[in-house]
Design an enzyme around this catalytic site. Sequence first.
Site, PDB file in Angstrom:
ATOM      1  N   SER A 137      -6.382  -5.946  -5.925  1.00 31.20           N
ATOM      2  CA  SER A 137      -5.553  -5.197  -6.881  1.00 31.20           C
ATOM      3  C   SER A 137      -4.119  -5.288  -6.378  1.00 31.20           C
ATOM      4  O   SER A 137      -3.891  -5.589  -5.197  1.00 31.20           O
ATOM      5  CB  SER A 137      -6.007  -3.730  -6.871  1.00 31.20           C
ATOM      6  OG  SER A 137      -5.051  -2.906  -7.501  1.00 31.20           O
ATOM      7  N   TYR A 150      -7.468   4.639  -2.588  1.00 33.01           N
ATOM      8  CA  TYR A 150      -7.698   3.353  -3.269  1.00 33.01           C
ATOM      9  C   TYR A 150      -6.812   2.283  -2.655  1.00 33.01           C
ATOM     10  O   TYR A 150      -7.257   1.162  -2.384  1.00 33.01           O
ATOM     11  CB  TYR A 150      -7.414   3.522  -4.762  1.00 33.01           C
ATOM     12  CG  TYR A 150      -7.710   2.310  -5.613  1.00 33.01           C
ATOM     13  CD1 TYR A 150      -8.982   1.748  -5.650  1.00 33.01           C
ATOM     14  CD2 TYR A 150      -6.715   1.726  -6.411  1.00 33.01           C
ATOM     15  CE1 TYR A 150      -9.258   0.638  -6.455  1.00 33.01           C
ATOM     16  CE2 TYR A 150      -6.983   0.630  -7.214  1.00 33.01           C
ATOM     17  CZ  TYR A 150      -8.254   0.082  -7.234  1.00 33.01           C
ATOM     18  OH  TYR A 150      -8.525  -1.014  -8.032  1.00 33.01           O
TER      19      TYR A 150
END
Length: 252
Positions: A137, A150
């Site tokens: 990501s 995250y």
Amino acid sequence: MAATPIAVVTGASSGIGAATARTLAAEGFRVVLTARRKDRVEALAAELNEAGHQATAYQLDVTDRAAVDEFATAFRTLAVLVNNAGGALGADPVATGDPADWRQMYETNVIGTLNVTQALLPALTASGDGTIVILSSTAALAAYEGGGGYVAAKHGEHVLAETLRLEIVGTPVRVIEVAPGMVRTEEFATTRFRGDTEKAAKVYAGVAAPLTAEDVADTIGWAVTRPSHVNIDLLVVRPRAQASNTKVHREL
Ligand SMILES: NC(=O)c1ccc[n+]([C@@H]2O[C@H](COP(=O)([O-])OP(=O)(O)OC[C@H]3O[C@@H](n4cnc5c(N)ncnc54)[C@H](OP(=O)(O)O)[C@@H]3O)[C@@H](O)[C@H]2O)c1
């Protein structure tokens, strides 16, 4: 006649994983769809087979190492592994974030990827031309407020990709990292906010065109079908409306 190359996709029950399974099936791979929700991967495999592609479904929790090892015994040789299973839980600041969420995100995104990659590396090597894709990501590359757990997990996945590439250079396996920015998938933000669809919708509020799962699948399909000697180390893909994790153009 050469055997059809096989591609394993983890987290193929929704979003980017499901779209990637469709793309790779269309590219001529025999796709093996895995996820915890068996009904969903079975339905997608049936749909792909109906359309004339080759697909099989397998229920797999990537954090269950014994199950992953058992799954890997089915493969003597493997062309492509897409480590897509993962996601975010919560958007709390570091000061108040739940350590259980942090642990779970690390387990799924990092240890899950480690488990499947370790288990399938011998088959990827045996193919003589294997490709590992790691879906990280843009959270793997820069922090943002509320991203804590995250961001930490995706940075971990990024380091896994970088380290593995260094360690297996000279073997017939390449390592590709795909790092998407904002992608509107049906479940990612809803899972992050534990079913709160209002909070989930705010992530994409006013953004004319976030990336779709198909955009990311298209990117993955392109990267894995480059000639064997070409390695796309890291591919960052964002919607035009997003210049960084925190700089997003919203028409509100
Ligand atoms: N959407 C975004 O904005 C975005 C941006 C950058 C990167 N990503 C990354 O792209 C990947 C896919 O995201 P998405 O947007 O497609 O989200 P999604 O629709 O929520 O899909 C997540 C997938 O991961 C699977 N999964 C979760 N935990 C698992 C486990 N323990 N074992 C096996 N499978 C598991 C889920 O299947 P089951 O629940 O059936 O197991 C599901 O198929 C993730 O790694 C995510 O972090 C997403």
